[in-house]
Design a protein around this motif. Structure first.
Motif, PDB file in Angstrom:
ATOM      1  N   LEU A   1      -9.701  14.630  -2.977  1.00 19.09           N
ATOM      2  CA  LEU A   1      -9.745  13.203  -3.317  1.00 19.09           C
ATOM      3  C   LEU A   1     -10.447  12.408  -2.228  1.00 19.09           C
ATOM      4  CD1 LEU A   1      -8.389  12.469  -5.987  1.00 19.09           C
ATOM      5  CD2 LEU A   1      -6.921  14.155  -4.908  1.00 19.09           C
ATOM      6  N   ILE A   2     -11.256  11.454  -2.682  1.00 21.41           N
ATOM      7  CA  ILE A   2     -11.849  10.467  -1.772  1.00 21.41           C
ATOM      8  C   ILE A   2     -11.281   9.103  -2.163  1.00 21.41           C
ATOM      9  CG2 ILE A   2     -13.985   9.260  -1.146  1.00 21.41           C
ATOM     10  CD1 ILE A   2     -15.473  11.907  -1.601  1.00 21.41           C
ATOM     11  N   PHE A   3     -10.755   8.381  -1.184  1.00 19.43           N
ATOM     12  CA  PHE A   3     -10.258   7.022  -1.427  1.00 19.43           C
ATOM     13  C   PHE A   3     -11.375   6.039  -1.100  1.00 19.43           C
ATOM     14  CE2 PHE A   3      -6.539   9.533  -0.464  1.00 19.43           C
ATOM     15  CZ  PHE A   3      -5.579   9.068  -1.350  1.00 19.43           C
ATOM     16  N   VAL A   4     -11.565   5.058  -1.971  1.00 16.24           N
ATOM     17  CA  VAL A   4     -12.520   3.979  -1.676  1.00 16.24           C
ATOM     18  C   VAL A   4     -11.707   2.700  -1.495  1.00 16.24           C
ATOM     19  CG1 VAL A   4     -14.556   2.700  -2.455  1.00 16.24           C
ATOM     20  CG2 VAL A   4     -14.275   5.097  -3.105  1.00 16.24           C
ATOM     21  N   THR A   5     -12.018   1.970  -0.439  1.00 16.15           N
ATOM     22  CA  THR A   5     -11.296   0.718  -0.197  1.00 16.15           C
ATOM     23  C   THR A   5     -12.195  -0.295   0.490  1.00 16.15           C
ATOM     24  OG1 THR A   5      -9.361  -0.275   0.882  1.00 16.15           O
ATOM     25  CG2 THR A   5     -10.349   1.575   2.003  1.00 16.15           C
ATOM     26  N   ARG A   6     -11.865  -1.564   0.311  1.00 12.73           N
ATOM     27  CA  ARG A   6     -12.482  -2.601   1.134  1.00 12.73           C
ATOM     28  C   ARG A   6     -11.606  -2.729   2.375  1.00 12.73           C
ATOM     29  NH1 ARG A   6     -14.991  -7.122  -2.801  1.00 12.73           N
ATOM     30  NH2 ARG A   6     -15.514  -8.019  -0.804  1.00 12.73           N
ATOM     31  N   PRO A   7     -12.162  -3.283   3.445  1.00 12.22           N
ATOM     32  CA  PRO A   7     -11.372  -3.332   4.686  1.00 12.22           C
ATOM     33  C   PRO A   7     -10.392  -4.505   4.709  1.00 12.22           C
ATOM     34  CG  PRO A   7     -13.589  -4.120   5.086  1.00 12.22           C
ATOM     35  CD  PRO A   7     -13.544  -3.760   3.633  1.00 12.22           C
ATOM     36  N   ASP A   8      -9.547  -4.597   3.681  1.00 11.11           N
ATOM     37  CA  ASP A   8      -8.528  -5.652   3.679  1.00 11.11           C
ATOM     38  C   ASP A   8      -7.156  -5.042   3.459  1.00 11.11           C
ATOM     39  OD1 ASP A   8      -7.692  -5.788   0.802  1.00 11.11           O
ATOM     40  OD2 ASP A   8      -9.796  -6.292   0.522  1.00 11.11           O
ATOM     41  N   ILE A   9      -6.155  -5.796   3.823  1.00  4.27           N
ATOM     42  CA  ILE A   9      -4.790  -5.268   3.875  1.00  4.27           C
ATOM     43  C   ILE A   9      -4.282  -4.826   2.498  1.00  4.27           C
ATOM     44  CG2 ILE A   9      -3.672  -7.546   3.783  1.00  4.27           C
ATOM     45  CD1 ILE A   9      -2.486  -4.747   6.033  1.00  4.27           C
ATOM     46  N   MET A  10      -4.652  -5.563   1.450  1.00  9.14           N
ATOM     47  CA  MET A  10      -4.167  -5.201   0.107  1.00  9.14           C
ATOM     48  C   MET A  10      -4.737  -3.857  -0.328  1.00  9.14           C
ATOM     49  SD  MET A  10      -3.731  -8.641   0.031  1.00  9.14           S
ATOM     50  CE  MET A  10      -5.182  -9.452  -0.587  1.00  9.14           C
ATOM     51  N   SER A  11      -6.056  -3.709  -0.233  1.00 13.96           N
ATOM     52  CA  SER A  11      -6.673  -2.441  -0.678  1.00 13.96           C
ATOM     53  C   SER A  11      -6.150  -1.285   0.160  1.00 13.96           C
ATOM     54  CB  SER A  11      -8.188  -2.465  -0.545  1.00 13.96           C
ATOM     55  OG  SER A  11      -8.728  -3.683  -0.862  1.00 13.96           O
ATOM     56  N   VAL A  12      -5.997  -1.510   1.463  1.00 13.42           N
ATOM     57  CA  VAL A  12      -5.575  -0.405   2.331  1.00 13.42           C
ATOM     58  C   VAL A  12      -4.116  -0.025   2.054  1.00 13.42           C
ATOM     59  CG1 VAL A  12      -5.283   0.334   4.733  1.00 13.42           C
ATOM     60  CG2 VAL A  12      -7.334  -0.906   4.064  1.00 13.42           C
ATOM     61  N   SER A  13      -3.273  -1.014   1.753  1.00  9.41           N
ATOM     62  CA  SER A  13      -1.874  -0.674   1.455  1.00  9.41           C
ATOM     63  C   SER A  13      -1.800   0.150   0.171  1.00  9.41           C
ATOM     64  CB  SER A  13      -1.005  -1.931   1.369  1.00  9.41           C
ATOM     65  OG  SER A  13      -1.304  -2.625   0.195  1.00  9.41           O
ATOM     66  N   ASP A  14      -2.717  -0.090  -0.756  1.00  7.21           N
ATOM     67  CA  ASP A  14      -2.763   0.726  -1.975  1.00  7.21           C
ATOM     68  C   ASP A  14      -3.193   2.167  -1.664  1.00  7.21           C
ATOM     69  OD1 ASP A  14      -1.968  -1.385  -3.549  1.00  7.21           O
ATOM     70  OD2 ASP A  14      -4.003  -1.944  -4.134  1.00  7.21           O
ATOM     71  N   VAL A  15      -4.051   2.313  -0.664  1.00  5.93           N
ATOM     72  CA  VAL A  15      -4.470   3.671  -0.258  1.00  5.93           C
ATOM     73  C   VAL A  15      -3.255   4.442   0.271  1.00  5.93           C
ATOM     74  CG1 VAL A  15      -5.854   5.013   1.399  1.00  5.93           C
ATOM     75  CG2 VAL A  15      -6.855   3.020   0.273  1.00  5.93           C
ATOM     76  N   ILE A  16      -2.407   3.751   1.029  1.00  9.88           N
ATOM     77  CA  ILE A  16      -1.221   4.420   1.601  1.00  9.88           C
ATOM     78  C   ILE A  16      -0.335   4.951   0.473  1.00  9.88           C
ATOM     79  CG2 ILE A  16       0.875   4.055   2.989  1.00  9.88           C
ATOM     80  CD1 ILE A  16      -0.781   1.886   4.533  1.00  9.88           C
ATOM     81  N   ARG A  17      -0.135   4.137  -0.565  1.00 11.67           N
ATOM     82  CA  ARG A  17       0.678   4.566  -1.711  1.00 11.67           C
ATOM     83  C   ARG A  17      -0.016   5.725  -2.458  1.00 11.67           C
ATOM     84  NH1 ARG A  17       2.790  -0.356  -4.982  1.00 11.67           N
ATOM     85  NH2 ARG A  17       0.665  -0.945  -4.519  1.00 11.67           N
ATOM     86  N   GLY A  18      -1.326   5.600  -2.616  1.00 13.89           N
ATOM     87  CA  GLY A  18      -2.088   6.657  -3.300  1.00 13.89           C
ATOM     88  C   GLY A  18      -2.017   7.959  -2.541  1.00 13.89           C
ATOM     89  N   LYS A  19      -2.116   7.867  -1.222  1.00 14.73           N
ATOM     90  CA  LYS A  19      -2.059   9.076  -0.393  1.00 14.73           C
ATOM     91  C   LYS A  19      -0.712   9.781  -0.552  1.00 14.73           C
ATOM     92  CE  LYS A  19      -1.768  10.739   4.241  1.00 14.73           C
ATOM     93  NZ  LYS A  19      -1.299  10.403   5.579  1.00 14.73           N
ATOM     94  N   GLU A  20       0.349   8.985  -0.635  1.00 19.06           N
ATOM     95  CA  GLU A  20       1.689   9.552  -0.798  1.00 19.06           C
ATOM     96  C   GLU A  20       1.756  10.355  -2.102  1.00 19.06           C
ATOM     97  OE1 GLU A  20       4.612   6.459  -0.162  1.00 19.06           O
ATOM     98  OE2 GLU A  20       6.166   7.835  -0.884  1.00 19.06           O
ATOM     99  N   PHE A  21       1.182   9.785  -3.168  1.00 18.62           N
ATOM    100  CA  PHE A  21       1.197  10.468  -4.465  1.00 18.62           C
ATOM    101  C   PHE A  21       0.352  11.748  -4.416  1.00 18.62           C
ATOM    102  CE2 PHE A  21      -0.586  11.152  -8.737  1.00 18.62           C
ATOM    103  CZ  PHE A  21       0.595  11.448  -9.395  1.00 18.62           C
ATOM    104  N   VAL A  22      -0.818  11.631  -3.818  1.00 24.24           N
ATOM    105  CA  VAL A  22      -1.727  12.783  -3.705  1.00 24.24           C
ATOM    106  C   VAL A  22      -1.030  13.922  -2.942  1.00 24.24           C
ATOM    107  CG1 VAL A  22      -3.860  13.511  -2.515  1.00 24.24           C
ATOM    108  CG2 VAL A  22      -3.859  11.461  -3.938  1.00 24.24           C
ATOM    109  N   GLY A  23      -0.307  13.552  -1.877  1.00 24.06           N
ATOM    110  CA  GLY A  23       0.419  14.546  -1.083  1.00 24.06           C
ATOM    111  C   GLY A  23       1.545  15.199  -1.886  1.00 24.06           C
TER     112      GLY A  23
END
Ligand code: ADP
Ligand code: MG
Length: 251
Positions: A137-159
């Motif tokens: 998986l590759i995560f795409v995000t803008r460098p803002d807190i909302m998008s990055v917090s969604d990456v953290i949740r996505g990473k948890e699911f991917v794991g």
């Protein structure tokens, strides 16, 4: 061996479709790889549209409804990559079961080198099916807190479902003081940032021309970074001008 790489995000509009179209085009055109890109965002199917490929008699929707074999839904793009589009019609969402995506994609194993899956955002049914159908998986995000917090949740699911995160593409970076830095994003997510793609007006301009920016404006900063990312994914460096001339003369 075929690699299946999902391109995902929490928020919409962060650049997934752009990244998929350009990685596909760069790997096919510049690195001469056999690449297939797939539009897994059935409810907002923009991948074909973004490449000027509007009308397809057979789409991923037909495959998911078991009306057609996946081989019949593959189309050639001038860059050399192949694309499996999704339908643009509302009626094609009926009885189209995205949860069978992985089952159908397995039929491409051994027939192409890399498959990129263009996901819908978030962790809804379509995105979950895309993540489950991917190996990496590759995560795409803008460098803002909302998008990055969604990456953290996505990473948890991917794991949780034991898939391999390759890293994060930070997109539309302006380096304004209000933005999170690469380092901050890496610390917050505990994932490597594998590309920092600048905000570049040539990206939407290329979209308007329906040509991937790496082909339309190869020297613009976003194109350079996207090509570098393509090389990183396959562990190869892009050939320079003279290398390409020599290779051309040899063939
Ligand atoms: N690096 C960039 N610089 C400027 N605009 C960009 C960049 N990346 C994407 N865009 C624009 O942002 C919009 C959303 O991109 P898109 O790839 O469709 O996002 P997603 O697939 O995540 O919804 C498009 O208009 C696209 O041209
Ligand atoms: Mg998209």
């Amino acid at each position: 061996m075929t690699r299946t790489i999902g391109v995902i995000s929490g928020k919409g509009g962060v650049g997934k479709t752009t990244v998929v179209a350009n990685l596909g085009a760069a790997l096919a055109h510049r690195f001469k790889k056999d690449v297939t890109i797939v539009d897994c965002n059935l409810t907002a199917s923009h991948l074909g549209l973004s490449l000027g490929m509007h009308y397809h008699p057979v789409t991923l929707n037909h495959v998911l409804r078991r009306e057609k074999h996946i081989d019949e839904s593959i189309y050639d793009h001038p860059s050399g990559m192949k694309i499996i589009p999704a339908s643009l019609h509302l009626k094609d969402l009926i009885k189209t079961d995205i949860s069978k995506l992985g089952h159908h994609l397995k039929k491409l194993k051994g027939k192409t080198e890399i498959i990129f899956l263009d996901s819908s955002p978030g962790l809804g049914k379509e995105a979950v099916a895309t993540i489950k159908a991917s190996e990496e998986l590759i995560f795409v995000t803008r460098p803002d807190i909302m998008s990055v917090s969604d990456v953290i949740r996505g990473k948890e699911f991917v794991g949780k479902i034991k898939k391999e995160p390759i890293g994060i593409v930070l997109n539309m970076v302006t380096r304004g003081g209000h933005e999170l830095t690469q380092k901050e994003v890496e610390i917050m997510t505990d994932l490597p940032v594998i590309a920092v793609v600048p905000h570049d007006k040539n990206v939407p301009k290329s979209l308007a021309k329906k040509i991937p920016v790496i082909l339309h404006k190869p020297r613009t900063p976003a194109s350079k970074e996207l090509r570098k990312l393509a090389g990183f994914i396959i562990g190869e460096e892009e050939l320079g001008f003279w290398d390409r001339i020599v290779r051309f003369l040899k063939t």
